[in-house]
Structures are given as C-alpha cells and as structure tokens.
Design a protein around this motif. Structure first.
Motif, PDB file in Angstrom:
ATOM      1  N   LEU A 152      -6.888   0.540  -5.513  1.00 30.52           N
ATOM      2  CA  LEU A 152      -6.233   1.448  -4.564  1.00 30.52           C
ATOM      3  C   LEU A 152      -6.429   2.892  -4.992  1.00 30.52           C
ATOM      4  O   LEU A 152      -6.781   3.188  -6.142  1.00 30.52           O
ATOM      5  CB  LEU A 152      -4.741   1.133  -4.477  1.00 30.52           C
ATOM      6  CG  LEU A 152      -4.370  -0.287  -4.038  1.00 30.52           C
ATOM      7  CD1 LEU A 152      -2.858  -0.489  -4.101  1.00 30.52           C
ATOM      8  CD2 LEU A 152      -4.890  -0.569  -2.635  1.00 30.52           C
ATOM      9  N   LEU A 163       0.832  -1.213   0.000  1.00 30.57           N
ATOM     10  CA  LEU A 163       0.000   0.000   0.000  1.00 30.57           C
ATOM     11  C   LEU A 163       0.868   1.266   0.000  1.00 30.57           C
ATOM     12  O   LEU A 163       0.723   2.147   0.846  1.00 30.57           O
ATOM     13  CB  LEU A 163      -0.965   0.007   1.194  1.00 30.57           C
ATOM     14  CG  LEU A 163      -1.980  -1.143   1.259  1.00 30.57           C
ATOM     15  CD1 LEU A 163      -2.837  -1.014   2.508  1.00 30.57           C
ATOM     16  CD2 LEU A 163      -2.839  -1.188   0.020  1.00 30.57           C
ATOM     17  N   LEU A 167      -0.852   4.423   0.118  1.00 23.95           N
ATOM     18  CA  LEU A 167      -2.050   4.206  -0.683  1.00 23.95           C
ATOM     19  C   LEU A 167      -3.123   3.553   0.188  1.00 23.95           C
ATOM     20  O   LEU A 167      -2.817   2.974   1.238  1.00 23.95           O
ATOM     21  CB  LEU A 167      -1.752   3.319  -1.894  1.00 23.95           C
ATOM     22  CG  LEU A 167      -0.768   3.863  -2.926  1.00 23.95           C
ATOM     23  CD1 LEU A 167      -0.566   2.836  -4.041  1.00 23.95           C
ATOM     24  CD2 LEU A 167      -1.216   5.194  -3.497  1.00 23.95           C
ATOM     25  N   TYR A 168      -4.360   3.641  -0.254  1.00 23.74           N
ATOM     26  CA  TYR A 168      -5.494   3.112   0.502  1.00 23.74           C
ATOM     27  C   TYR A 168      -6.406   2.320  -0.416  1.00 23.74           C
ATOM     28  O   TYR A 168      -6.477   2.580  -1.628  1.00 23.74           O
ATOM     29  CB  TYR A 168      -6.297   4.257   1.136  1.00 23.74           C
ATOM     30  CG  TYR A 168      -5.523   5.070   2.152  1.00 23.74           C
ATOM     31  CD1 TYR A 168      -5.627   4.799   3.504  1.00 23.74           C
ATOM     32  CD2 TYR A 168      -4.686   6.100   1.743  1.00 23.74           C
ATOM     33  CE1 TYR A 168      -4.924   5.544   4.437  1.00 23.74           C
ATOM     34  CE2 TYR A 168      -3.971   6.847   2.668  1.00 23.74           C
ATOM     35  CZ  TYR A 168      -4.086   6.558   4.017  1.00 23.74           C
ATOM     36  OH  TYR A 168      -3.378   7.295   4.939  1.00 23.74           O
ATOM     37  N   GLY A 169      -7.117   1.365   0.167  1.00 27.79           N
ATOM     38  CA  GLY A 169      -8.111   0.631  -0.598  1.00 27.79           C
ATOM     39  C   GLY A 169      -9.297   1.515  -0.933  1.00 27.79           C
ATOM     40  O   GLY A 169      -9.701   2.364  -0.130  1.00 27.79           O
TER      41      GLY A 169
END
Length: 456
Positions: free
Chosen positions: A128, A106, A212-214
């Motif tokens: 993402l 991530l 980063l993020y879902g």
C-alpha cells in the motif's frame, strides 16, 4: 515578555513541564515555515506528544488570551506557520505515532506530526501507499491543514479527497472528532471538510485518518520536450480530453530545466518539458504511453525519452522536488519566493504564456513549474535579499498573476494555501463569501487566538 504571556508560560511549565521550551534556538527554528514572509519569535514552544498535550496547552492559552500558532514540519510556503511576538508555538512534530493501519479497509490513522515518508514506509510491506501530498516530506497534519496536493493530484486528488476523519483541538481546548473510518458518510455537516484547509485558524488538527491505495503493478515515465510551453500544455489538454489517465504530468519551462540540470545533474534537453508518468496494469500503461506519444507528436514534441530504470526515475522526480533550491542556486546569495495559482485547464496555456511575457518584460528571474494536469502552476522568484526594488517588482508580477488567474475563472492558490501572504487575494476572490468565513471563525474562535493573521 508581556505580563499575560509570562503568566501563561508559567502555567504551561507547571502543567507540561520540560515540554515547554524557552531557549532562543528552539523558538527561532520553530517560529516559522520556509516561506519568505516575516515572522517574530514566539514566547515559548510547547513540544506536544499527544492530543491531550495540545488540549491542555490550548486551554491555558485560551484562559490567558494568548495567541497560538501550530507548526509541524514547517515546509509551508505562505507563512501559515509563522509566529508573532506574544504568541505560543505548539510544535506538533513530536507526534509521530501511526495509530492504526487498516490494510483491508485501505486507511490509516496517524498523529499530526507523522511524515508522509514514514506512513509510506509503514504501508509498503502491505503493498500500500499514500500518494497524495507534495513531493517535499511534509507532516500529515500540516498537509491536511493546508489542503495540500502535489504531483500526483491529477490521479489521486488533493488532501481534501483523501482525508476521512480528524481529531481536532478547538480554541478552548475541547477535543472534537470528525468523520470516521467509513469510505463515505451523509451524517450531518461536513466538519472534516471544514477543518481541512483551514490552516489552523479554526482548530488544531492532532490526528488524521486518510485513504491508502494499492501500489501500482507497472509504472512508465517519459520526458517530452516541446518548442513552447503552450504546445506542451495543449498536448496535455488533448490527452485528458481523450481519456488518457496520467499518474503525474509536470510542466517545466526552459529556465527551470536548466536549473535542474545544474543543481541535480539530470542532463535534460533545455526546452519546455513535460515529465509524464503512467501507472496501472502493464498492458494499460503501454497503451497510454502509445496514445500520448501520438498526441505529443501532433503538438510538436521534440522527443519522447523513456526512463525504464527505476533509479533514473527516482533521480528525475527528486530533481523535480528540489526545484526551489535549484532555482536559488541560479544566483549566488539569492532567496526564493514561491507562489502558485490554478486555472481551468482550457485557460492554462493562455495564462502561462501571458505570465511568461510579463516575466520577460520585468527584471525578475522567475522559472516556472506546474502540475499541468490540474491547471496548477508555480513561479519561483529568485531575488537579491537586500534589494527592496526586486521584491517590489516580484510582488507586482505576483499580483498580476493572481488577477490574471481570477479573470480566467481560477483561484489565487491551488495548493500553497492563503497563510499570511495571500489574504488580500482571498478577499478579492471570495468577496461575497468572506463574511461567511468570518462568521465561522468568530463562532469557533471568538477570542481570535488560533493562528492569528492567517487566512482572514
């Protein structure tokens, strides 16, 4: 052109060839950001493609004692990328390579000129996203340099919380690496934090590693008009105290809503309004929607309009992003001056109401918008470019705004940065620690060549 500058430009041409641009159009377009602050034409623009380019250019300028001003997308609002005569502009916008996309970890490492939209386009196929930063499509290096935030800071934090590491070119051309790919570290001084928000005055950021993020499973948005700005702010404070998690919660005064309606055609109720958004699993989102609906009703909300259509949501958020041109369109031939402060949420309603009264008592048009979930709000002064009296009155309103925020335990800027425009405000806010900042600047840039006239 000064003798030393002419010599430096010749050396730059010998070393970097066609990357050194001397035409007036390029020097003019790259010599400033989108703020109202004054600027002067740089002697040359160096279009950099790599950290190596920046390092070589910086070494030449350091040797010749030529000031250097870095610029990326040029979306800043406090003159942080404005050049001065006798300086060289280092243009980082050609540095657009995504160097690493760590899907499992991530994170992503990008060159400084990568736009936020480009990173999100690369991350999207992997489920993402990079949600931090402003709505305007800014460059990653510029966002890190100004410690930018934006509408989703209430949920994801600012650039300070989302930068894991940097590659930075120092004043003499030395390249330094800070941080790394690990999610946390206790190794040594926090040099990443030192350069994030330094606005190019301590070093030039050339690469950024970010979290980063879902992409959330479910998203719901609502428009909530209120009788007053104070009641809108109070409902947000109550919701945060109750543990309701917002993805975004934006505040607009009635003048700003009218401007958005006229410019973007979104047909909102002309009243103080919250734009709220919730993200997460479907059940959790629906629970947040219900709970906030009850709180909004207690605080006198005039409605609770949902926007389940993703296209409608995108239109509304684009309208929110476009508030500055929307304000400019309220008055033919006008220019805008956007400013910001940030206060503790417990004082936000009071600060906004006092600011509204100050605007009403003046002859200035200044719609209000804010990231109400973290206490940050903006005025958009709409001014006659030829009226010195209007600019002076706006400056007085802005000075009172800053002083009001500081008295309430806030800060002179929540996200725009200091740049050229808020140096005096910084001096007032951090009078006791300013000598420390100056010592750091002197240690890293003893010849005072990096982005002169900014921050300090």
């Amino acid at each position: 052109m000064a003798v030393d500058a002419a010599k430096a430009v010749r050396e730059l041409q010998e070393t970097l060839g066609d990357s050194v641009l001397l035409d007036a159009a390029t020097r003019s377009s790259r010599g400033h950001d989108r703020s109202h602050h004054p600027w002067e034409m740089p002697e040359a623009v160096v279009a950099c493609n790599s950290t190596h380019d920046v390092s070589r250019a910086m070494a030449i300028c350091h040797r010749n004692r030529i000031p250097v001003v870095p610029v990326g997308a040029g979306t800043g609002l406090e003159g942080g990328a404005n050049s001065r005569a006798g300086s060289v502009c280092l243009d980082l916008s050609p540095m657009t390579e995504i160097l690493h996309l760590g899907v499992q970890d991530l994170n992503a490492t990008v060159q400084a000129g990568v736009l936020k939209s480009a990173l999100n386009n690369a991350a999207l196929p992997h489920g993402l996203c990079f949600p931090a930063g402003p709505g305007v499509d800014a460059s990653m290096g510029g966002m890190a340099s100004t410690r930018a935030s934006g509408t989703k800071a209430v949920a994801y934090g600012t650039m300070r919380e989302n930068v894991l590491g940097l590659r930075v070119v120092l004043a003499d051309g030395t390249v330094a690496n800070t941080g790394g790919l690990a999610r946390k570290s206790a190794a040594g001084y926090d040099l990443t934090g030192l350069f994030v928000g330094a606005e190019g005055t301590l070093g030039i950021i050339t690469e950024v590693c970010v979290r980063l993020y879902g992409i959330p499973e479910s998203t719901e948005m609502a428009l909530v008009p209120y009788p007053t700005l104070g009641s809108a702010v109070q409902s947000v404070s109550a919701a945060i105290a109750a543990g309701i998690a917002f993805a975004r919660v934006e505040l607009l005064d009635d003048v700003m809503v009218g401007a958005m309606n006229s410019y973007s055609g979104v047909a909102l109720t002309v009243a103080p309004t919250l734009m709220v958004e919730f993200e997460g699993g479907p059940a959790a989102v629906q629970e947040s929607v219900r709970r906030f609906g009850r709180i909004a009703a207690v605080h006198g909300a005039l409605g609770y309009e949902f926007s389940p259509d993703p296209e409608r949501r995108d239109t509304l958020w684009r309208a929110r992003t476009d508030v500055l041109p929307a304000c400019a369109a309220l008055r033919q031939g006008a220019v805008t001056w956007s400013t910001d402060v940030c206060v503790p949420i417990s004082r936000l309603a009071e600060c906004i109401e006092q600011t509204q009264a100050d605007i009403a008592a003046s002859n200035i048009l200044a719609p209000i918008a804010g990231h109400v979930g973290d206490g940050n709000f903006h005025l958009a002064f709409v001014l006659d470019p030829d009226s010195a009296a209007e600019h002076a009155e706006a400056a007085a309103v802005n000075e009172r705004l800053v002083n009001r925020a500081l008295r309430m335990g806030g800060t002179c800027t929540g996200e725009h940065g200091i740049g050229a425009g808020k140096r005096e405000a910084l001096r007032i806010e951090h009078a006791d620690s300013l000598p420390i900042m100056k010592s750091i600047k002197a240690a890293l840039d003893p010849r005072m060549l990096l982005n002169p006239g900014k921050v300090l």
